[in-house]
Write a protein that holds these residues in place. Sequence first.
Motif, PDB file in Angstrom:
ATOM      1  N   UNK A  14      69.040  52.259  33.653  1.00 48.24           N
ATOM      2  CA  UNK A  14      68.617  53.140  32.295  1.00 48.24           C
ATOM      3  C   UNK A  14      68.117  51.373  31.652  1.00 48.24           C
ATOM      4  N   UNK A  15      68.849  50.706  31.513  1.00 50.95           N
ATOM      5  CA  UNK A  15      67.969  49.917  30.786  1.00 50.95           C
ATOM      6  C   UNK A  15      67.294  49.223  30.894  1.00 50.95           C
ATOM      7  N   UNK A  16      67.138  48.735  32.001  1.00 50.52           N
ATOM      8  CA  UNK A  16      65.864  48.412  32.388  1.00 50.52           C
ATOM      9  C   UNK A  16      64.578  49.085  32.708  1.00 50.52           C
ATOM     10  N   UNK A  17      64.954  50.538  33.085  1.00 49.35           N
ATOM     11  CA  UNK A  17      63.764  51.866  32.789  1.00 49.35           C
ATOM     12  C   UNK A  17      63.727  51.700  31.248  1.00 49.35           C
ATOM     13  N   UNK A  22      58.791  54.204  32.432  1.00 46.80           N
ATOM     14  CA  UNK A  22      58.885  55.016  33.430  1.00 46.80           C
ATOM     15  C   UNK A  22      57.661  54.997  34.815  1.00 46.80           C
ATOM     16  N   UNK A  23      56.269  54.117  34.506  1.00 47.09           N
ATOM     17  CA  UNK A  23      55.109  53.592  35.770  1.00 47.09           C
ATOM     18  C   UNK A  23      56.030  52.310  36.236  1.00 47.09           C
ATOM     19  N   UNK A  24      55.991  50.950  35.021  1.00 48.10           N
ATOM     20  CA  UNK A  24      56.928  50.001  35.900  1.00 48.10           C
ATOM     21  C   UNK A  24      58.135  50.376  36.008  1.00 48.10           C
ATOM     22  N   UNK A  25      58.734  51.002  36.242  1.00 50.89           N
ATOM     23  CA  UNK A  25      59.894  51.806  36.306  1.00 50.89           C
ATOM     24  C   UNK A  25      59.854  51.627  38.192  1.00 50.89           C
ATOM     25  N   UNK A  26      59.513  53.016  38.514  1.00 49.90           N
ATOM     26  CA  UNK A  26      58.900  53.363  39.558  1.00 49.90           C
ATOM     27  C   UNK A  26      58.463  52.937  40.523  1.00 49.90           C
ATOM     28  N   UNK A  27      57.524  51.564  40.141  1.00 54.52           N
ATOM     29  CA  UNK A  27      56.301  51.014  40.805  1.00 54.52           C
ATOM     30  C   UNK A  27      57.124  49.238  41.373  1.00 54.52           C
ATOM     31  N   UNK A  28      58.391  49.732  40.620  1.00 57.65           N
ATOM     32  CA  UNK A  28      59.370  47.972  41.327  1.00 57.65           C
ATOM     33  C   UNK A  28      61.099  48.828  41.769  1.00 57.65           C
ATOM     34  N   UNK A  29      60.761  49.772  41.494  1.00 56.51           N
ATOM     35  CA  UNK A  29      62.378  50.250  41.099  1.00 56.51           C
ATOM     36  C   UNK A  29      63.164  49.837  42.920  1.00 56.51           C
ATOM     37  N   UNK A  30      62.322  49.462  43.836  1.00 53.17           N
ATOM     38  CA  UNK A  30      63.281  48.909  45.094  1.00 53.17           C
ATOM     39  C   UNK A  30      63.849  47.517  44.296  1.00 53.17           C
ATOM     40  N   UNK A  31      62.530  46.682  44.042  1.00 55.04           N
ATOM     41  CA  UNK A  31      62.520  45.462  43.941  1.00 55.04           C
ATOM     42  C   UNK A  31      64.079  45.402  42.726  1.00 55.04           C
ATOM     43  N   UNK A  32      63.550  46.553  41.598  1.00 58.96           N
ATOM     44  CA  UNK A  32      65.214  46.413  40.796  1.00 58.96           C
ATOM     45  C   UNK A  32      66.342  46.567  40.733  1.00 58.96           C
ATOM     46  N   UNK A  33      66.041  47.259  42.315  1.00 56.38           N
ATOM     47  CA  UNK A  33      67.402  48.072  42.807  1.00 56.38           C
ATOM     48  C   UNK A  33      68.362  46.641  43.063  1.00 56.38           C
ATOM     49  N   UNK A  34      66.937  45.630  44.403  1.00 58.19           N
ATOM     50  CA  UNK A  34      67.743  44.788  44.408  1.00 58.19           C
ATOM     51  C   UNK A  34      67.836  43.291  43.648  1.00 58.19           C
ATOM     52  N   UNK A  62      57.770  41.304  36.631  1.00 59.86           N
ATOM     53  CA  UNK A  62      58.430  42.393  36.322  1.00 59.86           C
ATOM     54  C   UNK A  62      58.582  43.081  34.537  1.00 59.86           C
ATOM     55  N   UNK A  63      58.447  42.256  33.643  1.00 51.51           N
ATOM     56  CA  UNK A  63      58.793  42.498  32.298  1.00 51.51           C
ATOM     57  C   UNK A  63      56.888  41.989  31.925  1.00 51.51           C
ATOM     58  N   UNK A  64      56.224  43.195  31.748  1.00 45.58           N
ATOM     59  CA  UNK A  64      54.595  42.581  31.124  1.00 45.58           C
ATOM     60  C   UNK A  64      55.027  43.106  29.602  1.00 45.58           C
ATOM     61  N   UNK A  65      53.874  42.317  29.320  1.00 47.03           N
ATOM     62  CA  UNK A  65      54.064  41.688  27.521  1.00 47.03           C
ATOM     63  C   UNK A  65      52.725  41.863  27.673  1.00 47.03           C
ATOM     64  N   UNK A  66      51.602  41.554  28.155  1.00 49.44           N
ATOM     65  CA  UNK A  66      50.411  41.428  27.835  1.00 49.44           C
ATOM     66  C   UNK A  66      49.964  42.967  27.235  1.00 49.44           C
ATOM     67  N   UNK A  67      49.128  42.634  26.434  1.00 51.07           N
ATOM     68  CA  UNK A  67      48.352  44.205  26.012  1.00 51.07           C
ATOM     69  C   UNK A  67      47.094  44.228  26.156  1.00 51.07           C
ATOM     70  N   UNK A  68      45.897  43.584  27.270  1.00 58.95           N
ATOM     71  CA  UNK A  68      45.212  43.054  27.097  1.00 58.95           C
ATOM     72  C   UNK A  68      44.397  43.146  26.506  1.00 58.95           C
ATOM     73  N   UNK A  69      44.133  42.855  25.074  1.00 59.11           N
ATOM     74  CA  UNK A  69      43.624  43.116  23.923  1.00 59.11           C
ATOM     75  C   UNK A  69      44.306  42.782  22.896  1.00 59.11           C
ATOM     76  N   UNK A  70      43.612  42.581  22.051  1.00 61.79           N
ATOM     77  CA  UNK A  70      44.315  42.452  20.941  1.00 61.79           C
ATOM     78  C   UNK A  70      44.938  43.888  19.647  1.00 61.79           C
TER      79      UNK A  70
END
Length: 262
Positions: A14-17, A22-34, A62-70
Amino acid sequence: IITLCINSFAGINESVLNMIGNSDYNTHRNLINHLFKDSRNFYKNGLIDYTKVTQELQNNGILKLDLGSTQDIEVTFNFNSNPKKSMKNLSDILRVIGYQNFITQGEAVVNNQLKWTIKLKTAAAINPLRLSQELQGVNCNIVDIRREGNYKWSYSIDSSNSTIYKAEDLTNVNQLSLKKPLKPYIIQVGNISSITINSNAGNSWYPNVIFYDNDFKIIEVVEKESLHKSLKLDVPNNTKYIKIDDFYSLANLKRGLNITKE
């Protein structure tokens, strides 16, 4: 034990979510569980250890912080105690980790708890790993991180045992030799009766000394508009921190100071 493990795992997930959305969590759900299957390794004193959790997420991309632009982002910090210390510490930490310019959007203190919202222009969100590591240095711990959309975050921080960021420690030694300051010196002290401050040769020091209690509330201010080479001061009761500055300019302390306690 099984129930405890299940609850721990659910708490981590829940903390990771909340942190990555939601989007990144669902994409990486299996890896996160592992990664967090041994969830008890990510707890400290019964609470989620966000330094370990964010380190694991960052190590695995998994921790994405880049916003693509300012972008303009909004970050809210909730501290459970010590509002004056918390504000000072966080301001200093943000600058150290690369956020020099930010604007206060809101600030409120209720029942000794601080809620501070800032706005900053950046191409990358605040790195929660860097933030948590710096906060640990002042005995503060992140207890919750929430990503509330692409450009909005909130942090809850336990600051009940906080100290002052980068304070010089005079509690366990009798003397300090301090180099040229980039900002006023902050000295942490214990139960002492007096201090002697000696200015090194080459300085032109006009003392400006402030005594604070444990909550970083001002107890006493000493200002001298005349040149001093040495200054002995009685330390008021309940003093925990001492700020040493120059009345006119820090450049006057370019050779540093020596401080002795009694």
